[in-house]
Design a protein around this motif. Structure first.
Motif, mmCIF file in Angstrom:
data_model
loop_
_atom_site.group_PDB
_atom_site.id
_atom_site.type_symbol
_atom_site.label_atom_id
_atom_site.label_comp_id
_atom_site.label_asym_id
_atom_site.label_seq_id
_atom_site.Cartn_x
_atom_site.Cartn_y
_atom_site.Cartn_z
ATOM 1 N N TYR A 249 51.100 56.735 42.261
ATOM 2 C CA TYR A 249 52.236 55.843 42.048
ATOM 3 C C TYR A 249 53.497 56.617 41.668
ATOM 4 O O TYR A 249 53.428 57.682 41.034
ATOM 5 C CB TYR A 249 51.962 54.860 40.902
ATOM 6 C CG TYR A 249 50.829 53.908 41.137
ATOM 7 C CD1 TYR A 249 50.997 52.752 41.906
ATOM 8 C CD2 TYR A 249 49.592 54.128 40.549
ATOM 9 C CE1 TYR A 249 49.949 51.855 42.090
ATOM 10 C CE2 TYR A 249 48.535 53.241 40.731
ATOM 11 C CZ TYR A 249 48.721 52.110 41.501
ATOM 12 O OH TYR A 249 47.682 51.232 41.674
ATOM 13 N N ARG A 250 54.630 56.035 42.018
ATOM 14 C CA ARG A 250 55.864 56.357 41.309
ATOM 15 C C ARG A 250 55.847 55.515 40.034
ATOM 16 O O ARG A 250 55.678 54.290 40.071
ATOM 17 C CB ARG A 250 57.080 55.996 42.158
ATOM 18 C CG ARG A 250 58.414 56.137 41.414
ATOM 19 C CD ARG A 250 59.615 55.807 42.272
ATOM 20 N NE ARG A 250 59.586 54.478 42.845
ATOM 21 C CZ ARG A 250 60.650 53.847 43.342
ATOM 22 N NH1 ARG A 250 61.839 54.428 43.344
ATOM 23 N NH2 ARG A 250 60.536 52.651 43.863
ATOM 24 N N LEU A 251 56.021 56.129 38.893
ATOM 25 C CA LEU A 251 55.943 55.448 37.598
ATOM 26 C C LEU A 251 57.338 55.351 36.982
ATOM 27 O O LEU A 251 58.060 56.349 36.902
ATOM 28 C CB LEU A 251 55.008 56.208 36.647
ATOM 29 C CG LEU A 251 53.584 56.445 37.157
ATOM 30 C CD1 LEU A 251 52.826 57.349 36.188
ATOM 31 C CD2 LEU A 251 52.844 55.129 37.348
ATOM 32 N N ILE A 252 57.696 54.150 36.561
ATOM 33 C CA ILE A 252 59.006 53.908 35.946
ATOM 34 C C ILE A 252 58.794 53.141 34.651
ATOM 35 O O ILE A 252 58.034 52.163 34.616
ATOM 36 C CB ILE A 252 59.927 53.098 36.875
ATOM 37 C CG1 ILE A 252 60.225 53.876 38.162
ATOM 38 C CG2 ILE A 252 61.235 52.730 36.171
ATOM 39 C CD1 ILE A 252 61.029 53.096 39.187
ATOM 40 N N ALA A 253 59.442 53.566 33.586
ATOM 41 C CA ALA A 253 59.418 52.831 32.312
ATOM 42 C C ALA A 253 60.853 52.582 31.882
ATOM 43 O O ALA A 253 61.678 53.499 31.904
ATOM 44 C CB ALA A 253 58.672 53.624 31.238
ATOM 45 N N ILE A 254 61.148 51.340 31.519
ATOM 46 C CA ILE A 254 62.524 50.969 31.184
ATOM 47 C C ILE A 254 62.695 50.748 29.681
ATOM 48 O O ILE A 254 61.740 50.468 28.967
ATOM 49 C CB ILE A 254 62.961 49.697 31.936
ATOM 50 C CG1 ILE A 254 62.155 48.479 31.463
ATOM 51 C CG2 ILE A 254 62.838 49.882 33.439
ATOM 52 C CD1 ILE A 254 62.688 47.147 32.000
ATOM 53 N N ASP A 255 63.929 50.882 29.239
ATOM 54 C CA ASP A 255 64.360 50.339 27.950
ATOM 55 C C ASP A 255 64.909 48.942 28.236
ATOM 56 O O ASP A 255 65.911 48.811 28.953
ATOM 57 C CB ASP A 255 65.471 51.196 27.323
ATOM 58 C CG ASP A 255 64.977 52.511 26.764
ATOM 59 O OD1 ASP A 255 63.776 52.621 26.460
ATOM 60 O OD2 ASP A 255 65.800 53.439 26.634
ATOM 61 N N ARG A 256 64.277 47.903 27.729
ATOM 62 C CA ARG A 256 64.799 46.559 27.947
ATOM 63 C C ARG A 256 66.172 46.406 27.279
ATOM 64 O O ARG A 256 66.477 47.109 26.296
ATOM 65 C CB ARG A 256 63.835 45.496 27.387
ATOM 66 C CG ARG A 256 62.537 45.400 28.136
ATOM 67 C CD ARG A 256 61.746 44.155 27.775
ATOM 68 N NE ARG A 256 61.321 44.143 26.388
ATOM 69 C CZ ARG A 256 61.872 43.399 25.430
ATOM 70 N NH1 ARG A 256 62.881 42.598 25.697
ATOM 71 N NH2 ARG A 256 61.402 43.450 24.197
ATOM 72 N N PRO A 257 67.014 45.501 27.791
ATOM 73 C CA PRO A 257 68.342 45.314 27.194
ATOM 74 C C PRO A 257 68.280 45.085 25.684
ATOM 75 O O PRO A 257 67.505 44.251 25.199
ATOM 76 C CB PRO A 257 68.862 44.069 27.920
ATOM 77 C CG PRO A 257 68.215 44.137 29.262
ATOM 78 C CD PRO A 257 66.832 44.671 28.991
ATOM 79 N N ALA B 149 57.347 60.406 43.676
ATOM 80 C CA ALA B 149 58.155 60.298 44.883
ATOM 81 C C ALA B 149 58.665 58.878 45.080
ATOM 82 O O ALA B 149 57.950 57.904 44.828
ATOM 83 C CB ALA B 149 57.332 60.731 46.098
ATOM 84 N N ASP B 150 59.890 58.768 45.559
ATOM 85 C CA ASP B 150 60.516 57.470 45.763
ATOM 86 C C ASP B 150 59.814 56.627 46.818
ATOM 87 O O ASP B 150 60.017 55.420 46.881
ATOM 88 C CB ASP B 150 61.984 57.654 46.169
ATOM 89 C CG ASP B 150 62.837 58.166 45.025
ATOM 90 O OD1 ASP B 150 62.387 58.079 43.875
ATOM 91 O OD2 ASP B 150 63.952 58.655 45.288
ATOM 92 N N THR B 151 58.987 57.233 47.653
ATOM 93 C CA THR B 151 58.323 56.507 48.731
ATOM 94 C C THR B 151 56.975 55.908 48.329
ATOM 95 O O THR B 151 56.390 55.134 49.085
ATOM 96 C CB THR B 151 58.096 57.438 49.931
ATOM 97 O OG1 THR B 151 57.345 58.582 49.494
ATOM 98 C CG2 THR B 151 59.427 57.897 50.515
ATOM 99 N N MET B 152 56.480 56.249 47.153
ATOM 100 C CA MET B 152 55.139 55.823 46.726
ATOM 101 C C MET B 152 55.161 54.388 46.198
ATOM 102 O O MET B 152 56.215 53.869 45.812
ATOM 103 C CB MET B 152 54.626 56.768 45.632
ATOM 104 C CG MET B 152 54.463 58.207 46.071
ATOM 105 S SD MET B 152 53.962 59.276 44.702
ATOM 106 C CE MET B 152 52.251 58.760 44.504
ATOM 107 N N PRO B 153 53.988 53.727 46.172
ATOM 108 C CA PRO B 153 53.899 52.461 45.443
ATOM 109 C C PRO B 153 54.383 52.673 44.009
ATOM 110 O O PRO B 153 54.194 53.757 43.442
ATOM 111 C CB PRO B 153 52.403 52.126 45.485
ATOM 112 C CG PRO B 153 51.869 52.887 46.642
ATOM 113 C CD PRO B 153 52.695 54.136 46.740
#
Length: 237
Positions: free
Chosen positions: A52-60, A20-24
């Protein structure tokens, strides 16, 4: 898992999120080479997803984020800082970086003190004295020698070449970090010396620092010590 791409300052940044967008929020930042799926097991962890809201990125330069066009550390952090601003929700936001990602997250914390609650540095490279010289990388920046490097090794070579200069200015950024800092490093890391962890102990002068020096695990802490790291993440809030 939700797959998204944002266009930031003429660049694209790809990320995967769950929760959820509202979570840590925990944002995972991979090393070099790599992509978001270096942290796929964490993204699918049912217990982490409860908290938690979990996000993993592809770095540039990697994955689907302008693949092949690597940046220097500080230009990259400028792009990711804009990303963090776009996903902030007023709740706690933590950054987890492995290897070169562990070099990125302190800069992000220094540049975004109002956004970043804490960082976890896994086998991060920050100490200029511990950085291998690797003069040969210069020769692989352009054709024809760059053609010899397969896939993501090309942008990896480029950013690691830039990093030889970038690391010289990291100490001033570490000194600006005021959030909670957790350092995990293996004493027998053959790729990024444990000297980096000892360096951070003195360089984070304004942060609340805790460190764990592991007797085993090599450089691949996120996978070789999954249980330990996942428990550490659950205690961040």
């Amino acid at each position: 898992l939700s797959t998204n791409t944002l266009h930031i300052k003429g660049h694209q940044l790809h990320y995967v999120s769950v929760g959820a967008d509202t979570m840590p929020t925990i944002v995972f930042v991979h090393g070099s080479p790599g992509s978001w799926d270096a942290f796929e097991e964490y993204m699918q962890d049912s217990l982490l997803r409860l908290h938690y809201r979990l996000i993993a990125i592809d770095r540039p330069g990697f994955g689907y984020s302008d693949y092949g066009h690597a940046m220097n550390l500080y230009d990259e952090c400028d792009i990711i800082s804009s990303f963090l601003d776009s996903v902030r929700n007023g709740n706690h936001l933590f950054l987890v970086g492995h290897s070169l990602g562990g070099s990125v997250v302190p800069v992000l914390a220094a540049n975004n003190p109002a956004i970043v609650t804490g960082i976890v540095v896994l086998a991060g490279a920050v100490d200029p004295a511990a950085e291998p010289v690797e003069k040969w990388r210069h020769w692989f920046l352009s054709p024809p020698l760059s053609w010899l490097l397969p896939g993501a090794m090309r942008p990896s070579n480029d950013e690691l070449y830039y990093f030889k200069t970038d690391v010289l200015h990291l100490k001033e950024k570490l000194n600006e970090v005021t959030c909670k800092v957790c350092i995990v490093h293996a004493v027998n890391d053959g790729l990024v010396s444990v000297q980096n962890a000892y360096y951070m102990d003195s360089a984070f002068t304004k942060a609340q620092v805790s460190d764990t020096i592991l007797p085993t695990g090599d450089h691949f802490i996120p996978w070789n010590h999954y249980a330990l790291i996942s428990k550490l993440l659950l205690r961040l809030k």
